[in-house]
Design a protein around this motif. Structure first.
Motif, PDB file in Angstrom:
ATOM      1  N   CYS A 195      -2.841  11.509   9.693  1.00 11.99           N
ATOM      2  CA  CYS A 195      -3.309  10.798   9.112  1.00 11.99           C
ATOM      3  C   CYS A 195      -3.991   9.630   9.715  1.00 11.99           C
ATOM      4  O   CYS A 195      -3.488   9.090  10.740  1.00 11.99           O
ATOM      5  CB  CYS A 195      -2.737   9.582   8.845  1.00 11.99           C
ATOM      6  N   CYS A 221      -2.688   5.166   9.839  1.00  6.88           N
ATOM      7  CA  CYS A 221      -1.468   5.061  10.165  1.00  6.88           C
ATOM      8  C   CYS A 221      -0.080   6.088  11.434  1.00  6.88           C
ATOM      9  O   CYS A 221      -0.011   6.066  12.224  1.00  6.88           O
ATOM     10  CB  CYS A 221      -0.270   4.475   9.607  1.00  6.88           C
ATOM     11  N   GLU A 224       0.887   8.920  10.206  1.00  9.82           N
ATOM     12  CA  GLU A 224       1.605   9.719   9.726  1.00  9.82           C
ATOM     13  C   GLU A 224       1.556  11.293   9.706  1.00  9.82           C
ATOM     14  O   GLU A 224       0.562  11.539   9.659  1.00  9.82           O
ATOM     15  CB  GLU A 224       2.069   8.828   8.127  1.00  9.82           C
ATOM     16  N   CYS A 251      -1.142  10.073   1.866  1.00  5.84           N
ATOM     17  CA  CYS A 251      -0.182   9.394   3.264  1.00  5.84           C
ATOM     18  C   CYS A 251       1.302   8.285   2.033  1.00  5.84           C
ATOM     19  O   CYS A 251       0.617   7.659   2.139  1.00  5.84           O
ATOM     20  CB  CYS A 251      -0.917   8.482   4.036  1.00  5.84           C
ATOM     21  N   CYS A 262       0.850   4.371   3.996  1.00  2.17           N
ATOM     22  CA  CYS A 262       0.147   4.110   4.201  1.00  2.17           C
ATOM     23  C   CYS A 262      -1.013   4.355   2.165  1.00  2.17           C
ATOM     24  O   CYS A 262      -2.568   3.703   2.338  1.00  2.17           O
ATOM     25  CB  CYS A 262      -0.852   3.864   5.178  1.00  2.17           C
ATOM     26  N   PHE A 305      -3.067   6.060   2.815  1.00  2.00           N
ATOM     27  CA  PHE A 305      -4.287   7.053   2.479  1.00  2.00           C
ATOM     28  C   PHE A 305      -4.547   8.147   2.317  1.00  2.00           C
ATOM     29  O   PHE A 305      -4.162   9.199   2.318  1.00  2.00           O
ATOM     30  CB  PHE A 305      -4.855   7.075   4.609  1.00  2.00           C
TER      31      PHE A 305
HETATM   32 ZN    ZN Z   1      -1.346   6.786   6.775  1.00  2.00          ZN
END
Ligand code: ZN
Length: 42
Positions: free
Chosen positions: A4, A7, A9, A20, A23, A25
Motif C-alpha cells: 500500500c 500506509c 501494508e 488496503c 487504511c 486505500f
Molecule cells: Zn494502506
C-alpha cells in the motif's frame, strides 16, 4: 507482493478489486519478495 502506497501494508496477492485492510486505500505498488539465501563459504 504488493505494498500500500499510503500506509505500507503488504499484501501477497492482488485481486481485481482490493482495498488496503488497514487504511482502505486502493493504490498499491508492486514489490519483490525478499529472498534470503544462505551461502556457505568453505
Ligand atoms: Zn494502506
Amino acid at each position: 507482493m504488493y505494498k500500500c502506497v499510503k500506509c505500507g501494508e503488504i499484501i501477497k496477492e492482488l485481486p481485481r478489486s482490493i482495498r488496503c485492510p488497514a487504511c482502505a486505500f486502493k493504490i498499491f505498488s508492486k514489490i519483490r519478495t525478499p529472498i534470503a539465501r544462505k551461502v556457505k563459504a568453505e
